[in-house]
Design a protein around this motif. Structure first.
Motif, PDB file in Angstrom:
ATOM      1  N   ALA A  68      33.108  34.473  48.237  1.00 43.70           N
ATOM      2  CA  ALA A  68      34.567  34.240  47.778  1.00 43.70           C
ATOM      3  C   ALA A  68      34.432  33.844  46.350  1.00 43.70           C
ATOM      4  CB  ALA A  68      35.126  33.139  48.782  1.00 43.70           C
ATOM      5  N   ASP A  69      33.433  32.772  45.970  1.00 47.57           N
ATOM      6  CA  ASP A  69      33.593  32.207  44.627  1.00 47.57           C
ATOM      7  C   ASP A  69      33.032  32.878  43.276  1.00 47.57           C
ATOM      8  OD1 ASP A  69      31.201  31.361  45.526  1.00 47.57           O
ATOM      9  OD2 ASP A  69      31.627  29.359  44.803  1.00 47.57           O
ATOM     10  N   THR A  70      32.032  34.240  43.752  1.00 46.46           N
ATOM     11  CA  THR A  70      31.349  34.808  42.821  1.00 46.46           C
ATOM     12  C   THR A  70      32.599  35.345  41.709  1.00 46.46           C
ATOM     13  OG1 THR A  70      29.657  35.120  44.078  1.00 46.46           O
ATOM     14  CG2 THR A  70      29.881  36.654  41.988  1.00 46.46           C
ATOM     15  N   ILE A  71      32.579  35.365  40.414  1.00 48.13           N
ATOM     16  CA  ILE A  71      33.445  35.737  39.463  1.00 48.13           C
ATOM     17  C   ILE A  71      33.213  37.160  39.330  1.00 48.13           C
ATOM     18  CG2 ILE A  71      34.205  35.469  36.891  1.00 48.13           C
ATOM     19  CD1 ILE A  71      33.228  32.413  37.307  1.00 48.13           C
ATOM     20  N   VAL A  72      34.160  37.985  39.134  1.00 46.34           N
ATOM     21  CA  VAL A  72      33.891  39.431  38.541  1.00 46.34           C
ATOM     22  C   VAL A  72      34.834  39.699  37.454  1.00 46.34           C
ATOM     23  CG1 VAL A  72      34.196  41.654  39.296  1.00 46.34           C
ATOM     24  CG2 VAL A  72      33.568  40.274  41.090  1.00 46.34           C
ATOM     25  N   ILE A  73      34.207  40.194  36.342  1.00 44.12           N
ATOM     26  CA  ILE A  73      34.920  40.480  35.283  1.00 44.12           C
ATOM     27  C   ILE A  73      34.635  41.966  35.042  1.00 44.12           C
ATOM     28  CG2 ILE A  73      34.952  40.067  32.575  1.00 44.12           C
ATOM     29  CD1 ILE A  73      34.183  37.252  32.969  1.00 44.12           C
ATOM     30  N   ALA A  74      35.747  42.748  34.716  1.00 45.55           N
ATOM     31  CA  ALA A  74      35.660  43.957  34.425  1.00 45.55           C
ATOM     32  C   ALA A  74      36.100  44.547  33.020  1.00 45.55           C
ATOM     33  CB  ALA A  74      36.695  44.678  35.483  1.00 45.55           C
ATOM     34  N   MET A  75      35.274  45.366  32.580  1.00 47.32           N
ATOM     35  CA  MET A  75      35.509  45.960  31.215  1.00 47.32           C
ATOM     36  C   MET A  75      35.898  47.352  31.224  1.00 47.32           C
ATOM     37  SD  MET A  75      31.731  44.771  29.632  1.00 47.32           S
ATOM     38  CE  MET A  75      30.935  45.618  31.110  1.00 47.32           C
ATOM     39  N   THR A  76      36.722  47.844  30.458  1.00 50.26           N
ATOM     40  CA  THR A  76      37.362  49.101  30.527  1.00 50.26           C
ATOM     41  C   THR A  76      37.850  49.548  29.439  1.00 50.26           C
ATOM     42  OG1 THR A  76      38.953  50.756  31.763  1.00 50.26           O
ATOM     43  CG2 THR A  76      39.617  48.513  31.397  1.00 50.26           C
ATOM     44  N   ALA A  77      37.876  50.895  29.270  1.00 48.61           N
ATOM     45  CA  ALA A  77      38.524  51.592  27.960  1.00 48.61           C
ATOM     46  C   ALA A  77      39.831  52.082  28.468  1.00 48.61           C
ATOM     47  CB  ALA A  77      37.736  52.921  27.505  1.00 48.61           C
ATOM     48  N   MET A  78      40.324  51.817  29.871  1.00 50.43           N
ATOM     49  CA  MET A  78      41.623  52.323  30.375  1.00 50.43           C
ATOM     50  C   MET A  78      42.609  51.330  29.885  1.00 50.43           C
ATOM     51  SD  MET A  78      40.496  53.550  34.045  1.00 50.43           S
ATOM     52  CE  MET A  78      42.085  53.142  34.809  1.00 50.43           C
ATOM     53  N   THR A  79      43.876  51.914  29.709  1.00 49.65           N
ATOM     54  CA  THR A  79      44.957  50.699  29.291  1.00 49.65           C
ATOM     55  C   THR A  79      45.997  51.118  30.467  1.00 49.65           C
ATOM     56  OG1 THR A  79      46.101  52.578  28.015  1.00 49.65           O
ATOM     57  CG2 THR A  79      44.699  50.877  26.732  1.00 49.65           C
ATOM     58  N   ASP A  80      45.716  51.550  31.452  1.00 46.23           N
ATOM     59  CA  ASP A  80      46.754  51.857  32.712  1.00 46.23           C
ATOM     60  C   ASP A  80      46.945  50.597  33.372  1.00 46.23           C
ATOM     61  OD1 ASP A  80      48.068  52.393  35.076  1.00 46.23           O
ATOM     62  OD2 ASP A  80      46.626  54.038  35.636  1.00 46.23           O
ATOM     63  N   THR A  81      48.281  49.994  33.100  1.00 42.04           N
ATOM     64  CA  THR A  81      48.466  48.552  33.510  1.00 42.04           C
ATOM     65  C   THR A  81      48.418  48.884  35.107  1.00 42.04           C
ATOM     66  OG1 THR A  81      51.066  49.129  33.475  1.00 42.04           O
ATOM     67  CG2 THR A  81      49.805  48.106  31.614  1.00 42.04           C
ATOM     68  N   GLY A  82      48.932  49.785  35.897  1.00 43.00           N
ATOM     69  CA  GLY A  82      48.865  49.872  37.206  1.00 43.00           C
ATOM     70  C   GLY A  82      47.607  49.536  37.932  1.00 43.00           C
ATOM     71  N   TYR A  83      46.571  50.290  37.110  1.00 43.46           N
ATOM     72  CA  TYR A  83      45.280  50.205  37.789  1.00 43.46           C
ATOM     73  C   TYR A  83      44.786  48.645  37.301  1.00 43.46           C
ATOM     74  CZ  TYR A  83      40.515  51.637  38.985  1.00 43.46           C
ATOM     75  OH  TYR A  83      39.250  51.711  39.681  1.00 43.46           O
ATOM     76  N   ARG A  84      45.144  48.026  36.152  1.00 42.59           N
ATOM     77  CA  ARG A  84      44.720  46.701  35.837  1.00 42.59           C
ATOM     78  C   ARG A  84      45.308  45.939  36.850  1.00 42.59           C
ATOM     79  NH1 ARG A  84      48.142  44.921  31.376  1.00 42.59           N
ATOM     80  NH2 ARG A  84      49.324  44.531  33.166  1.00 42.59           N
TER      81      ARG A  84
END
Length: 135
Positions: A68-84
């Motif tokens: 539960a406490d492992t941090i996940v950071i995502a990188m993307t070229a997408m700018t879709d706010t719904g997906y974010r």
């Protein structure tokens, strides 16, 4: 830390940037990242949202099942706010839009790890010294 990317230059760059301060295990695919995640405990996973064999959201779901406490950071070229917004609801702490500077990435990572340390201290949970990243 697990830096993962299917792009060699990105993965190598992330590993080079992070390995001076963190223990890193690099992954070239979601499958490789997931094998590492099951086998080891990580403080942080850095992943691309879109990988050829799975999504960063699938990686995040696996991480949430295991830690539960492992941090996940995502990188993307997408700018879709719904997906974010979906990614953030599913447990991704930061959703970073490309391009970004290495300095900014280090700020996000250090901030996230600082919060994690404080949360673990408040629960009396021991500290680990590793994290994970995928592109």
């Amino acid at each position: 830390m697990l830096p993962g990317s299917d792009h060699d230059n990105t993965r190598d760059g992330l590993t080079s940037l992070l390995s001076g301060d963190y223990t890193c295990f690099a992954a070239s695919s979601a499958e490789a990242a997931m094998r590492l995640i099951v086998a080891r405990d990580f403080d942080l996973i850095l992943t691309d949202i879109h990988l050829p064999d799975a999504s960063g959201l699938e990686i995040c779901r696996l991480v949430r099942k295991l830690s539960a406490d492992t941090i996940v950071i995502a990188m993307t070229a997408m700018t879709d706010t719904g997906y974010r917004d979906r990614a953030l609801r599913e447990g991704i702490l930061y959703y970073i839009e490309k391009p970004f500077s290495p300095e900014k990435l280090l700020i996000w990572i250090k901030s996230a790890l600082r919060c994690q340390v404080l949360a673990r201290r408040s629960r009396g949970t021991p500290q680990r010294a590793e994290a994970v990243a995928t592109r």
